[in-house]
Structures are given as C-alpha cells and as structure tokens.
Design a protein around this motif. Sequence first.
Motif, mmCIF file in Angstrom:
data_model
loop_
_atom_site.group_PDB
_atom_site.id
_atom_site.type_symbol
_atom_site.label_atom_id
_atom_site.label_comp_id
_atom_site.label_asym_id
_atom_site.label_seq_id
_atom_site.Cartn_x
_atom_site.Cartn_y
_atom_site.Cartn_z
ATOM 1 N N ALA A 105 0.855 -1.195 0.000
ATOM 2 C CA ALA A 105 0.000 0.000 0.000
ATOM 3 C C ALA A 105 0.889 1.242 0.000
ATOM 4 C CB ALA A 105 -0.921 0.005 1.221
ATOM 5 N N ARG A 106 0.495 2.237 -0.811
ATOM 6 C CA ARG A 106 1.311 3.450 -0.923
ATOM 7 C C ARG A 106 0.435 4.685 -1.081
ATOM 8 N NH1 ARG A 106 5.734 2.188 -4.464
ATOM 9 N NH2 ARG A 106 4.833 3.416 -6.143
ATOM 10 N N VAL A 107 0.948 5.814 -0.621
ATOM 11 C CA VAL A 107 0.365 7.135 -0.876
ATOM 12 C C VAL A 107 1.475 7.985 -1.480
ATOM 13 C CG1 VAL A 107 -0.684 9.189 0.115
ATOM 14 C CG2 VAL A 107 -1.299 6.944 1.005
ATOM 15 N N LEU A 108 1.190 8.611 -2.638
ATOM 16 C CA LEU A 108 2.212 9.337 -3.375
ATOM 17 C C LEU A 108 1.753 10.759 -3.694
ATOM 18 C CD1 LEU A 108 3.003 6.536 -5.989
ATOM 19 C CD2 LEU A 108 4.229 6.959 -3.848
ATOM 20 N N VAL A 109 2.726 11.661 -3.835
ATOM 21 C CA VAL A 109 2.447 13.020 -4.285
ATOM 22 C C VAL A 109 3.505 13.398 -5.314
ATOM 23 C CG1 VAL A 109 3.788 14.031 -2.386
ATOM 24 C CG2 VAL A 109 2.073 15.419 -3.580
ATOM 25 N N GLY A 110 3.079 14.063 -6.398
ATOM 26 C CA GLY A 110 4.021 14.411 -7.453
ATOM 27 C C GLY A 110 3.551 15.605 -8.254
ATOM 28 N N LYS A 111 4.307 15.926 -9.304
ATOM 29 C CA LYS A 111 3.968 17.072 -10.147
ATOM 30 C C LYS A 111 4.383 16.777 -11.587
ATOM 31 C CE LYS A 111 4.532 22.051 -10.728
ATOM 32 N NZ LYS A 111 5.196 23.289 -10.284
ATOM 33 N N TYR A 123 7.813 11.964 -8.344
ATOM 34 C CA TYR A 123 6.918 11.775 -7.200
ATOM 35 C C TYR A 123 7.674 11.166 -6.031
ATOM 36 C CZ TYR A 123 6.934 6.877 -8.687
ATOM 37 O OH TYR A 123 7.332 5.607 -9.040
ATOM 38 N N THR A 124 7.060 11.262 -4.863
ATOM 39 C CA THR A 124 7.567 10.604 -3.660
ATOM 40 C C THR A 124 6.371 10.310 -2.761
ATOM 41 O OG1 THR A 124 9.199 10.724 -1.865
ATOM 42 C CG2 THR A 124 7.976 12.733 -2.382
ATOM 43 N N GLY A 125 6.620 9.708 -1.599
ATOM 44 C CA GLY A 125 5.503 9.376 -0.718
ATOM 45 C C GLY A 125 5.927 8.425 0.385
ATOM 46 N N LEU A 126 5.029 7.522 0.730
ATOM 47 C CA LEU A 126 5.279 6.549 1.781
ATOM 48 C C LEU A 126 4.656 5.215 1.380
ATOM 49 C CD1 LEU A 126 6.538 6.302 4.656
ATOM 50 C CD2 LEU A 126 4.228 6.673 5.555
ATOM 51 N N GLY A 127 5.405 4.118 1.594
ATOM 52 C CA GLY A 127 4.915 2.798 1.210
ATOM 53 C C GLY A 127 5.040 1.793 2.341
ATOM 54 N N TYR A 128 4.178 0.781 2.296
ATOM 55 C CA TYR A 128 4.204 -0.314 3.271
ATOM 56 C C TYR A 128 4.030 -1.629 2.530
ATOM 57 C CZ TYR A 128 2.619 -3.591 6.842
ATOM 58 O OH TYR A 128 2.482 -4.702 7.647
ATOM 59 N N LEU A 175 10.354 4.607 -13.377
ATOM 60 C CA LEU A 175 11.557 4.154 -12.665
ATOM 61 C C LEU A 175 11.463 4.651 -11.240
ATOM 62 C CD1 LEU A 175 14.353 2.804 -12.652
ATOM 63 C CD2 LEU A 175 15.308 5.008 -13.369
ATOM 64 N N GLU A 176 11.651 3.747 -10.267
ATOM 65 C CA GLU A 176 11.472 4.115 -8.861
ATOM 66 C C GLU A 176 12.549 3.492 -7.982
ATOM 67 O OE1 GLU A 176 7.438 3.869 -7.130
ATOM 68 O OE2 GLU A 176 8.340 2.622 -5.564
ATOM 69 N N TYR A 177 13.025 4.273 -7.030
ATOM 70 C CA TYR A 177 13.934 3.797 -5.987
ATOM 71 C C TYR A 177 13.186 3.804 -4.663
ATOM 72 C CZ TYR A 177 17.665 3.861 -2.490
ATOM 73 O OH TYR A 177 18.441 3.583 -1.405
ATOM 74 N N ASP A 178 13.276 2.709 -3.905
ATOM 75 C CA ASP A 178 12.598 2.598 -2.612
ATOM 76 C C ASP A 178 13.638 2.479 -1.501
ATOM 77 O OD1 ASP A 178 10.098 2.597 -3.863
ATOM 78 O OD2 ASP A 178 10.179 0.441 -4.196
ATOM 79 N N HIS A 179 13.641 3.446 -0.615
ATOM 80 C CA HIS A 179 14.592 3.442 0.509
ATOM 81 C C HIS A 179 13.920 2.841 1.742
ATOM 82 C CE1 HIS A 179 17.937 4.717 3.002
ATOM 83 N NE2 HIS A 179 17.070 5.221 3.859
ATOM 84 N N LEU A 180 14.469 1.761 2.258
ATOM 85 C CA LEU A 180 13.904 1.117 3.435
ATOM 86 C C LEU A 180 14.077 2.008 4.660
ATOM 87 C CD1 LEU A 180 12.631 -1.547 4.562
ATOM 88 C CD2 LEU A 180 14.966 -2.219 5.189
#
Length: 267
Positions: A105-111, A123-128, A175-180
């Motif tokens: 599940a994720r919530v994202l915000v971008g432009k 974009y960026t946000g928070l994921g679980y 393309l996305e990078y996910d930082h733990l």
Amino acid sequence: MIKISNVVMIYMAALTVTNMAYAESFKLRTQTGNEIGLSLSTYKYQEPGLMSSKGAKLGLDVHGTEVLPTQYFISSDLLFSYGSVDYSSPISGTASGEPDWYIEARVLVGKDWPLKNSVFSPYTGLGYRYLFNDARGISSTGSTGYRRESNYIYLPVGVVHRTTLNKLSKLVSTLEYDHLLEGKQASRLSDTGFLNDVSNTQSSGFGLKLSVIYENDNWAIGPFAHYWNISKSNTMPVYFSDGTLAGTGVEPKNNTVEFGLRVSQHF
C-alpha cells in the motif's frame, strides 16, 4: 513586399502547431481517475548460500489519482499478489507448494513537468509492504518449517515519463527507488514445537521498480520488474520451549526479484 495575407497564414499555422503541441502535452499529463489491474509474474526470494524460494504469482491492484489545480497530483496504490513457492536449501533440503503472498500500500504526491512531446512526473511518498510465507511442514531432509512475516516501511522516489506514440496511444515508463525506513521480520519458530517466536529488525536496504507500459484509450499492458535488497538484521535470543537459551537468531542478507506482465483498465 510581404503580403498581409501571407503573414496571417503564417501566424495561423504557428498558432495551430502551438495549440496541437499544448493539446498533446495536456493529453500526456497525469489524469484524475481510477485504475484496476491484473498481473502474472515469476518470483524469487533468496538468502545467498542458505536458501531460495521461487514460484509464480497472480496479482490484483487498484489505483486512484486526484490532480490538483497546480499540476500537482496525489495518488494511492493497493496491490495484493498471491502464489505458491518451492523451497530449496543446501542445509535443510527442499519443499514445494508453500503459500506465499504479499500486500503493498502506498500514498504518493508528485507534479507534472511538460517538455515538448513528453511529460515527466517525479513523485515521492510513503509505502508499506507485508509478506507472508507459510513453510510449515517437513522438508526432504526432515527439517521442520515455520511461518515468516516481513514488514517493510519505505520511502519511494520515482519518475513517470509519458510520450506519444500516435493519436490513440502513448508509452508510459516508470523508474522508482525505494529506501527502506524500517523492516521487521517475524519468524514463528514456535511452529517447530521446540523454540520461541523471534522478531528481528532490518534497518538497511533498498528496492527498485521499473515498468514500461503501452496505453491505448482506457486500457494498458506492459512488463514490470521489482527488486529488493535487504541487509542482515540484528540478532535476538532464541529459547527452547522449556525456557533455556538455544542460541541467537538473525535474518540473513536477502534479495527478492520479480518479473511480470500487467494488464489494466482505466475508469
């Protein structure tokens, strides 16, 4: 001498090209709406030198996007992927048909940033991410398996690139990078009947996501790849069922690779 009629024709042609470019750019921008998708993938989790689990997964996902007046957008994603995996280890043998599934599940915000015939949308946000693996049973060498639960909270940072293919279709690459930020690994060792459950903390790791999607009208199809690389966890004491110390437990360094094909419908 330049005729006024020629000047007017040149002006009108330039205006038409400008309007067409603007319309094309607007068409490529992020749109308010919803999407539902189905995916089929191959999945492999491994702890190098210790064990691996691999199999196929069937996924269902839903996405919702709301575009704000300032070209910013907010979106939410929910993915459920289920399958079974075959276990293999040089230490504890093999086992097959283990239930294995995860929810993300994720919530994202971008432009949006229009550039000629394409649009970039960082974009960026928070994921679980929650994963459950049920390895209960006896392996080929007589080893007893147990349930495993992985919990990742991560920071996604990515960019979507949209470009026109023709009047009806476009190519959308992500393309996305996910930082733990934090990982928790629960090992239900009590399933063995001899040990206590253990919870380990994973503080270092990252993920990558890549997709290339062909969109036509209100449907889309394309391949994707997901990757996770998680470092070794902290160590925790492990006890026998009678309370005496059995040793320490650690979640080894591990990685996950998933390749698949996704089909979706916009509505």
